[in-house]
Structure formats: structure tokens, C-alpha cells
Design a protein around this motif. Sequence first.
Motif, PDB file in Angstrom:
ATOM      1  N   CYS A 101    -117.693  62.213  72.438  1.00 39.87           N
ATOM      2  CA  CYS A 101    -118.739  61.549  71.639  1.00 39.87           C
ATOM      3  C   CYS A 101    -118.103  60.534  70.698  1.00 39.87           C
ATOM      4  O   CYS A 101    -117.251  60.874  69.882  1.00 39.87           O
ATOM      5  N   ARG A 140    -125.630  67.847  66.711  1.00 36.43           N
ATOM      6  CA  ARG A 140    -126.992  67.284  66.695  1.00 36.43           C
ATOM      7  C   ARG A 140    -127.952  68.194  67.421  1.00 36.43           C
ATOM      8  O   ARG A 140    -129.092  68.409  66.987  1.00 36.43           O
ATOM      9  N   CYS A 179    -126.456  58.745  65.954  1.00 39.89           N
ATOM     10  CA  CYS A 179    -126.271  58.893  67.405  1.00 39.89           C
ATOM     11  C   CYS A 179    -126.530  57.563  68.086  1.00 39.89           C
ATOM     12  O   CYS A 179    -127.536  56.907  67.832  1.00 39.89           O
ATOM     13  N   LEU A 180    -125.631  57.161  68.953  1.00 37.73           N
ATOM     14  CA  LEU A 180    -125.736  55.881  69.645  1.00 37.73           C
ATOM     15  C   LEU A 180    -126.658  55.945  70.853  1.00 37.73           C
ATOM     16  O   LEU A 180    -126.944  54.932  71.467  1.00 37.73           O
ATOM     17  N   CYS A 188    -125.625  56.924  73.543  1.00 39.96           N
ATOM     18  CA  CYS A 188    -124.751  56.386  74.590  1.00 39.96           C
ATOM     19  C   CYS A 188    -124.713  57.330  75.787  1.00 39.96           C
ATOM     20  O   CYS A 188    -124.347  56.941  76.880  1.00 39.96           O
ATOM     21  N   LEU A 189    -125.044  58.588  75.566  1.00 42.88           N
ATOM     22  CA  LEU A 189    -125.118  59.610  76.608  1.00 42.88           C
ATOM     23  C   LEU A 189    -123.775  59.976  77.232  1.00 42.88           C
ATOM     24  O   LEU A 189    -123.718  60.551  78.317  1.00 42.88           O
ATOM     25  N   CYS A 229    -122.123  62.256  76.136  1.00 39.62           N
ATOM     26  CA  CYS A 229    -122.205  63.722  76.131  1.00 39.62           C
ATOM     27  C   CYS A 229    -122.834  64.250  77.411  1.00 39.62           C
ATOM     28  O   CYS A 229    -122.450  65.303  77.913  1.00 39.62           O
TER      29      CYS A 229
HETATM   30  S1  SF4 Z   1    -125.509  60.058  72.857  1.00 41.45           S
HETATM   31 FE1  SF4 Z   1    -124.226  61.869  72.786  1.00 41.45          FE
HETATM   32  S2  SF4 Z   1    -122.149  61.106  72.928  1.00 41.45           S
HETATM   33 FE2  SF4 Z   1    -123.441  59.346  72.394  1.00 41.45          FE
HETATM   34  S3  SF4 Z   1    -123.389  59.251  70.155  1.00 41.45           S
HETATM   35 FE3  SF4 Z   1    -125.177  60.457  70.697  1.00 41.45          FE
HETATM   36  S4  SF4 Z   1    -124.441  62.549  70.676  1.00 41.45           S
HETATM   37 FE4  SF4 Z   1    -122.623  61.265  70.746  1.00 41.45          FE
END
Ligand code: SF4
Lengths: 479, 402, 432
Positions: C35, C51, C76-77, C79-80, C82
Amino acid sequence: MSETIAFLKPRADVLARRSTIIADLADLLPPEGLVHEPRELVPFETDAFVSYRRLPLAVALPTSTAEVAAVLRYCHRYGIPVVPRGAGTSLCGGAIPQEDAVVIGLSRLSRILEIDPFNRTATVQAGVTNLAISDAVSPEGFFYAPDPSSQLACTIGGNIGMNSGGAHCLKYGVTTNNLLGVTLVLVDGTVIELGGKHLDAAGYDLLGLVCGSEGQLGIVTEATVRILAKPEGARPVLFGFETSEEAGACVADVIGSGIIPVAIEFMDKPAIEICEAFAKAGYPLDVGALLIVEVEGSEAEMDAMLSLIVEIARRHGVRTVRECQSATEAALIWKGRKSAFGATGRIADYICMDGTVPLSQLSHVLKRTGEIVAGFGLRVANVFHAGDGNMHPLILFNANDPVEAAKAETAGNEILKLCVDAGGCLTGEHGVGIEKRDLMRHQYSEADLAQQMAVRAAFDPQWLMNPSKVFPLEGRPAA
Amino acid sequence: MSAILVPVCEEEAAGMIRAAAAAGRRLAISGGNTRSGFGSPVSADAVLRSAGMSGIVAYDPAEMVMTARAGTPLAEIEETLLDNGQMLSFDPIDHRAIMGTDGEPTIGGVFATNASGPRRLSAGAARDSLLGIRFVNGRGEVIRAGGRVMKNVTGLDLVKLLAGSHGTLGFLTEVTFRVLPRPKTEQTIIVSGLDDEAAARVMAAAMGLSVEVSAAAHLPESVRGRFLGGHLPEGAATVLRLEGLAASVPVRAARLRELFGRHAPVSANENEASAHLWRQIRDVAPYADSTSRPVWRVSVAPSAGFQVVAALRLEAGIDAFYDWQGGLVWMRMEADPEPDLLRRAIAHFGGGHATLMRASAQMRTTVPAFEPLSPAVAALSARVKQQLDPAGIFNPGKMAGL
Amino acid sequence: MQTSFTAEQLVDPQVAESEKILRRCVHCGFCTATCPTYVTLGNELDSPRGRIYLIKDMLENGRPADAEVVKHIDRCLSCLSCTTTCPSGVDYMHLVDHARVHIEKTYTRPPLDRFTRALLAAILPYPARFRAALRLAGLARPLAPVFARVKALSPFAAMLQLAPKALPSASPASSGLLAEPGLRRGRVALLEGCAQPVLDPGINAATRRLLARFGVAVVSPKGEGCCGALVHHMGREADALDFARRNVDAWMAEIEGEGIDAILITASGCGTTIKDYGHMLRLDPAYAQKAARVSALARDVTEYLATLDLPRLAARGLTVAYHSACSMQHGQKITLQPKALLKAAGFAVKDPAEGHLCCGSAGTYNILQPEISAQLKQRKVRNLEATQPDVVATGNIGCITQIRTGTEIPVLHTVELLDWAYGGPKPARLPA
Ligand code: SF4
Ligand SMILES: Cc1cc2nc3c(=O)[nH]c(=O)nc-3n(C[C@H](O)[C@H](O)[C@H](O)COP(=O)(O)OP(=O)(O)OC[C@H]3O[C@@H](n4cnc5c(N)ncnc54)[C@H](O)[C@@H]3O)c2cc1C
Ligand code: SF4
């Protein structure tokens, strides 16, 4: 589930001074270095042993050894328990806090300090992840050998805390065999250095004692580890057997014949299905048990070793032998194996046992494990480090069903006792934590335990460091 | 030092220790007494020997684990292992020749001194092979720690603590250890004529390759003649050991010869000659000279070994050779042990420690044999000792302050 | 993981879905390691596992969102990364979507924050307004350092810094290029979208030329526009669904008319959202089915190009560092095709280290979270530059804009390089 494992009763005096403590600690730490809002504390209430949860008093996120020392000095002065936390991937509740404790999270100590190819060492801060070490030294042609399946996330500090192992430890040893030195902050804030870049340290082997001490002897802030030259080649081979017994017997024979592959991993049918669904690694689905055997070296060496292993496997009625054809395929095979626990989450909640048994007992213990779990009306998946007898039965259950959860816990305890009775131990690599604490008397006599506790007390006479863990709550001596 | 106590079983030993503790009688602990020169002189009232508790208790070659009573002669263990194609991977050093002792080394003594040889570089030290122990603590209680399985993280690792504690924490009665298959074949590559620094580089380069060098030593010209009856080739010898399958050792050897042969003469020794050479390196053959000239065992980072030696040469008469890729320096002083000079040099080049392995009786009483610890570590070690041997009856004086 | 929702709570389909997602998480912590916000901030609260836990706690207790939870969810971006990492298949995307909606419904942001968000939502999705705003930004640029000094105003500083110094003129040649006669291989709709045609109209122009050259007819159905991602990530669900419905209508007309083989998207951020229309509108009986059809036809342009079997070209001695946008690799799991296309077209392709980490663009993230965004940009640029490339290629306008502000190396869309390689004009940003 009603909890069967007790935590220490929170110290009332500490709870009463909560707001002062928070204000004081905040002064010792950089901005955003202290988590204390009740809602923000919730995510720290557990680790990967989710059956148990406790909110901490606060979470400190120091960025240097000096800050760690300052926080410890403060907590020591006021008798406040502390719980060190790396990535919180412990499977035995080693990083679960308690209401009167300050969690000291090492995640911000995440710098690689030095890579020394000449001496084959890497010096890193405690919050650096296991895999990050291998990644960092890889361009120089090296790797860091102990490879817990959680290596992507777990920290070297946590690895030292638990003396973690992994698939490749069969050949290369576990953390303690690859650790050369640490910077350790003692409970009163004193900073000491143990070991260094030399192979053996002066005086008592305190480094050996600290490794696997589950955050009870001090907080590691830096570590120097041995790195090794990457092998010329490595090849995992899949051996499929009709039954777990055949696979188990084959493992014992391979080791007994004097061949030590880098890794021998075992999966039973449920585990194969779970891992294949996630990783699509090409594990055979028509077998009852699977061994992943990895050999290393030049092509010629690998061929020589493999042909010996194949011969032994044939004697045990191996059904399929699949050599992988490419690096991508090899990576997938390991990805599947290393994701096994997480991937299990797709089908059920689980608790993971970690007993180790002598190889000659492997088949027997596997069979009995199946019977015990079935006796509780639950399912089990086995995926583990077979080469060194380190079993990982995953007991599957539904965490939202309190009755099932309690059954899973009881079944787990029975399996662990079985491992001890078979000449093994409660835990091979995950640690005691709170999970196995109350089973310690099954493995050790009162005198054995008292001696360990006395040594522990020499480091931490007030039992402030991670105090609810490892040792039964009664009969704890002070130094 | 009058009485010699030789218990024949653990219970008897525990009783003797209880009695000693009660009477405040201090005990010198020994096995075969072949490593008695290790550490500073002990002042004790009686000797407690493990020799009476002998014999292999359990050995299943297929499990690669052996359990033996502490007083079992090492020779008996090695013979049994040899019969089964196995060995102690850590290659325990035999201290007799260098220390001028005789008698039979015991397995307990091996672990109590963490005695490891050249293969320590790749296969770990004695402490890494030790899986479980039984010992009697200073209160006369029998304690069990560890177990007999390869992986075990149940509780505090007292096994490591006791290994290398030189009998100051407890009286070992039984040890369980991991053994390994004996390599089918071996070869030593000899790179000739390198100075110490070049040799350190060659060894580091070799260890950085994937050929799995199991041991690496450098024998400068001054000691070369003392090995293999003087049959090593002309010039300093930098030696690299390869062990393993018959199919692979020659391939790996060829790689090393190819690589290093470009810069220096390279030759090889095989099997028995190779094994003999490494035994001599292990047992510090060049300084087994029946004198009491001071001998140091210096443990530093491999890159520091030759620098420490070079620095000392400017100020004292010394001779030295290197094991463990240059990180283990065996050093013989011409006259005075010069502990301060040596320890300053070690600290200057990144730290490590020095142990005085041999010296005149007089020197041994004045020079601390082990590296003095930092105050905080010393205090902590003393607290640990206090928990195992509260009355301080085990080997008093051996490890300064403990 | 154990959950504790009441039966009443589970009647709400959103809650029921989130419960299912939460049940899958085994709290193994693998996701924390990949992340971007956790590796930057080192606080588990700013990690996926943290989160997830915050969201779980908030939803289980049926509690309105509060400043603490909002802070960490806002960071949180989306961005996935995770999701790619999670072995257990935890659908973080839909969980955080739910949380964002919950926040929007139950939490009152401080006035300035509300203003910023409202402003972004009112401008970005509309090309004309956006273009006008950028002109203004050009005038206001000297104010950026002033804004940057006041924390609450830092989003405005970020906006000004991100605005390109020169604005390309409106859509050159955006109108119908026809497929080369005689070899019509397909008919596709190309998303025009909102911000991209303003910031970099050359991307879709290149796409049209390239497709035409290989016999694919491109249509731009009337009425389509912003995909809704920008407001969706702000938790403005109603707005997002309106955008989605409007686009579904536009494409359905085409699907049911002459028919199309695919809906092509050249901004992977939009692609991720459009592929999710089926899910977003699943509870809307009038649109559920249509949206699912649209989602099934949605393709990233490289996904589609990969099916065309473009001819292999000789090496051209140009090194391309390929930056995989998060929405590309994690959102849509497209990892191989763009690189394969570039390689086939004769480029030497390099993978930067830490390729899984976000560049910090993430929709409006670089405006709303400028500090974290800047750190991620730096890290990304460092990794990209370490491969010593001649050009950086990527498939998302957000990343292009973001990375361009951090490096001198030209940053182009993958299709611009492909168009050039297969006979189009040399992209203007490449040195002569
Ligand atoms: S989407 Fe997931 S990996 Fe990306 S910033 Fe949010 S929690 Fe972190
Ligand atoms: C899916 C999965 C797979 C796993 N596979 C393996 C495996 O193959 N092998 C294996 O051995 N383990 C495995 N584990 C267990 C776990 O990952 C290891 O125990 C790991 O070492 C824990 O590291 P961590 O950073 O998460 O530490 P934490 O869980 O945060 O802490 C672990 C213990 O160490 C202490 N600690 C943490 N940091 C420090 C420090 N800096 N100083 C002192 N004490 C500290 C803590 O107090 C705690 O007692 C697995 C876990 C999961 C979830
Ligand atoms: S990786 Fe998946 S299962 Fe593991 S903590 Fe993250 S979301 Fe949960």
C-alpha cells in the motif's frame, strides 16, 4: 466466542493516568507519532490471530532508536506495559495489545542502512520487511534466506521476535542462524549492541536469547543479518501422491537418505484446492497430497539430486511428477504455497497450528490430526514445512458461530498436545504468544519454566514487556 | 582445588551441586579437561567432571538427530556418525594441540565452548546445531531446554544461552544436536601467492559466488610450511573448500579455478589431503608449537581481519593466519600479548572481539581472556548469571565479572 | 474475520455486501506491504488492513463517520494495490466505495474542504468549464507558493502547480476518421470523457489514426461524457450514478443501433469505473442489465489493440519506461498487453522498480492530498529515471499529468508511441 485465554488485569493506576501518559508520550514523538483517539486504536487491537482482541492505551510510532528509548524509559519509569509490534502478522497473538499497554510500532523504522557484499551482511532498521531485504541485496547477487510465507509483509524485528522460519529454512536455517547482530533497547531505555558483522559475539549468547523472545527482552531497532549468494539455479518440483501417508513417508525417506533439498513443502487435498484456486500454479488436483521439493545449484547438480529424489518418490508410489519449465512457473508455484493461509480466507475462517514433530511421527500425527478435527465436526487443511517436521494444520471454522469457534480452539489445543506427546514441540516458528501460553506446562516442567522466567526477569524485572504472553500468568518471578 | 567430583548420573550431579551451593563451595566444571585453558583461570574448591555421564542416548540417522550424555567422548560420537555417513557440520576444533592439554574431549565441552571449526562459515556454529539440553543449574535443579526437533521456538532459547557459556551458567548433563550427511566428496582450491588483502578479496569474491564454498582460509607464507608437511605450493595459500555430490564438486571447482586462475597460480587438493588440511587449519596447527607464546583468537568482520593484523604489525611482533573468510584471525605474539593494542585495533576496524587462547600462567592471571563487555551488556550478563547460578559457584573467574 | 452486524443492519444491501467482503479478510496483513500510503506514512491506520478495520468498526456500530476515520479514508488513493496483493480476494474497492458514500452521507466536512470538493466536482467533469478554469489557473499560478504556505489552502496550490503551462487547442481532428476502406475489422465506440480532451487531445487523436489504419471504425456516440469516476471517488454517489446512466444511454443507443464490438477507453482510470457500471447500477432495476452489457463491452485501448495482432516492427533503439497506472494493473488487471504492444512495435521496454506503487495522481488525490501525493511522485520519478529511459509511457491521463510535473523525460500515452511506430506523426513531446 467466550475467551478461554486470560490477559493480565490492566493496572488501574496506569488506566487512571491515561491522559497524562498520552500527553507526555506525544511530547516524546514527532507529529502523528502517537495514536490515541479511541477510534483510531481499534485497528491495533489484534494481529493475524484475530480470535483475541484488546484495545491498547496508545500506539507510539517512533522513527529512531532514540525515540524508542525515550518511550521505553518513560514507560519504565511509570510502570506502563509495552507491546512491540512489527507488521502485526503474528499468528499466535504475539502483537495483541492490552488495555494498559502502549504499543510500540516499528513500522516507521523502515530504512535499509547498509548492504555490505564483501562481508555478506545487510544492516537494516527493525521495520524493514523480510522481502525488502532480499529485494535490496538482489542486484548484488544475494538473498536473505529465512523466508516466512508472510515475507512480503512481516518485519525483520518481528522475525527476530518470533525466530521465524520458512520453506527454505530446511537448508539455510531459521532467523537465529542468519542473524549476526542487533541494536536492542532494554526496558529501561538503555541501548545495547549485540553482535555485529563478525560471526560469533563475545560473552554470553544474548543475541541467541533475544531471537525468539517475543518482544519480552527488549525492542530491536536495527539488525545485521547474513546474506547469501543466490544459487545458480533453483527448481521446484511437484510430487503428487495418492495419500498423505505416502507423501509423509516419502519425506522421511528423502531426508533419511542423506539428501537435503532446499525445501520440502507439503499440501493435502483441501490445501491444494485452496491454493490452486488463488494462484493457478498448476498443482495437480487429482492427488491426495502434494510435495513441493526444491533443489538448487547448477543444472547438473539439480538433475543429479532430482533423480535420486524421484527414485525415492517412486518407491512411495508417487503418481505425478512435474518439473516446472520456467521461472514464471516456479514463481507461481511458490506464490500459491506462500499465499496458502490467506487464500484459505476465501472459503472459511481458520486458526493455524504450528507444532513440530520428528519426521518418523509425521504420518501418524497427520492422521490423528484429521481424526481430532473431524471429531469436532470441523474441516482441516494441511500445508506445511515437511522437511523439518513443522506442521501447519489449518482448522477451518466459522468465526461468526461461537460454538464452532470454541470447538476450533479446543481441537487446536489437542493437536498441539499431540505434537508434544509425539516428541515434538508446541511451536516451530510462529511463537507462543497468548495462543499457546497456557499449554506451556504441557511441554515444560515447573522447574524448566521457572528457569526461563527467571532469565526473562533478568531483562525485565517488572514484567512490563509484552507481559501477557508466552509464560503462564501464575508463578512469575521478579528478578 | 582438592576434591574431584565425578557424578555418574544427572541426579547425583544435582545432589552434588545442591550440596556445593549450600556450603558455598565453588566448582570448576570440566568435561575431558582438554579446553581448560579457555578463559581466565578458575578459582574453585572442587572440580565437577561430566566424564562419568557418558554414552549416546538416542540416535536415529533418518532423523539426523543425536542425543548424548555430556561426558560422552567426542571421538565416540564422531565414530558412530561416520559409520552412518553423517557428521557434526560445525567441525569442532580440537584444542589439545594448541593448549597443550591431553585427555578426551567430550561432547558437553564442545557445546559449552561453542567449539566450531572452518565450516562454521557456511554451516553455522556448534550453537546452531544444538537443539536441546539438560543441565543442572546453580541451585541444583535439573532443567530441560529445547527439544529434539529441528524447529522449536517454544519459550526462551536457553539452549543458545548455555552454548558457549563455558560452564558458568550450568552443568550440562545431556545434549541433543542435529547432524548432517557427510559430503561424498571434497576438493580444496589453492590460490597461491596472494598478500593478506588480496586474499581477503579473493575469499569474499568466492563467497559471493553461487558455488557454495564451505570454508575459506588464508595461510600466509609464514605459516604455509606448517601445513600438509610443507607440501602446499610456493607462496601464501588462500584455500577454498568445496564439498558435496561427486557430480557437482568438480564443476564448481572448475569455476573457481577459471575465475582465480587468471590472476594467480591455482592448484587443488582432493579428498583425504583436503580434509587433512582443514583439520590442521581447524586445530591451529602452526601455533601448536609446545610453547606458551600468547595466541589470540580474533573474531571480526572478514574485511577487518587483515587490517587489524596490518595495524598490529607496525607495533608488535606477530604472526597470523585467517579462517572464516578472513574474519577469524589466529594470532601468535612473539612476546607480550599486547591486549590493549589488539583490542584498540579491533574497535578501530569496526568491532569484534579477541580471546586469549594461550599464554604463560602469569599472563593468564593478569590479562582478561575474554573481550571485556560494554558496561550495559556486562551488567545484563551478570543479571542473567545471577538467575542461573545465584551463589556464583560455577567456574568463578573464568569469564571476568561472571 | 468475525463480524457483528445485526439482522436489521444486514437488510441494507450495501451493508450486506460489505459484510461479505469483511468476512473474507483474515487480517493477514499482506496488503499493508504494497500500500503506497502505508509505505509512505508507516501507520497501520493508513494501510488497507487498518482502513478495513476502521470501516468495519464504523459500519458495525452504525456510526456516522468522524474526523479520524475520514482522515484515513481520504488518504486512500483507491489505487487497489491491496486488491492485487490480497490472497483472500477481499474486494476492497467496493468496501471503500461504500465507506465513501457513508462518509458523504453522515459527515460534514469543514467548510473549506467542502468548498474545494464542490469546486472540483463542478468543474472537472465538464470540459468547457475545465478549460476555462485552466486558463484562470494560468493567470493565478504566481499565487501557488502563497497557498502552499497555509495547510488548508494547499489543495489550491496543488491545483495551480498541476495545471499545464500551455493548453493545447480544443480537439484537433477529433471528428470522424474513417477506417481504411476495404478492411473493416471492427467498429468501436471511443470514450471522449472529460478532462483528457482538455489536457491532451492528442491521445484520442492518435487512437483514432491508429485504429483507422488497422481497419477499425471509431464512433463517438452523442451524449457521452465524464465516466463519473471523479465524483465516485469523492463518495458523491448520486452524481456518479447520473454520469453512469447518461453514458449507458449513449452507448446503448449505439449498441442497439449499428452495434459496436467494444467501448474503448484511453484513460485506465475511467476504464475501471466503466467496467464497474454493472455493479454500480445493480440496484437500479431500469439500468442494471444495460449497465452490465456496457461493462462487458468496455476495454482498455491496449486490450483491444492486443486482439488485432499488429505486425512486429524492427527495433528502433528507443527505451521506454512503462509506468503501469494503478487503474490499469490493479483496477483492470491489465499488465502484459501494453508492454507486449510496445515491444512488438520495436521499443525497448523497461519495468521500473516498485512498479506496483501509485504515482500519487489518483484522480483528484494530487489536489486533495498534496503532501502524500508529492512524496509518491518523487518516489515514482526516481524509480522511472533509474531505468534511464528516453520516454515514459503509460495509459492514464492522470498519471501523465502527474509524472510530467516531476521529470524532464517526456511522458506519453502508450497509443501515441504505437501510432507513431505504425506510421503516425512523431509525438511533439519527443525531442527531434
Ligand atoms: S487502494 Fe488499497 S493499496 Fe491503494 S491506498 Fe487505498 S488502501 Fe492503500
Ligand atoms: C499468512 C501468514 C503466513 C505466515 N507464514 C509464516 C511462516 O512461514 N513462517 C513463520 O515463521 N511465520 C509465519 N507467519 C507468522 C508471522 O508472519 C511471523 O511471526 C512474523 O515474524 C511476524 O512479524 P511481524 O513483523 O508481523 O511481527 P508482529 O506480528 O508485529 O510481532 C511478532 C512478535 O515480535 C515482537 N516484535 C515485533 N517487532 C519487534 C521488535 N522490533 N523488537 C522486539 N520485538 C518485536 C512482537 O511483540 C510480537 O511478540 C505467517 C503469518 C501469516 C499471517
Ligand atoms: S491481504 Fe486481504 S485478507 Fe490479508 S489483511 Fe489485507 S485485505 Fe485482509
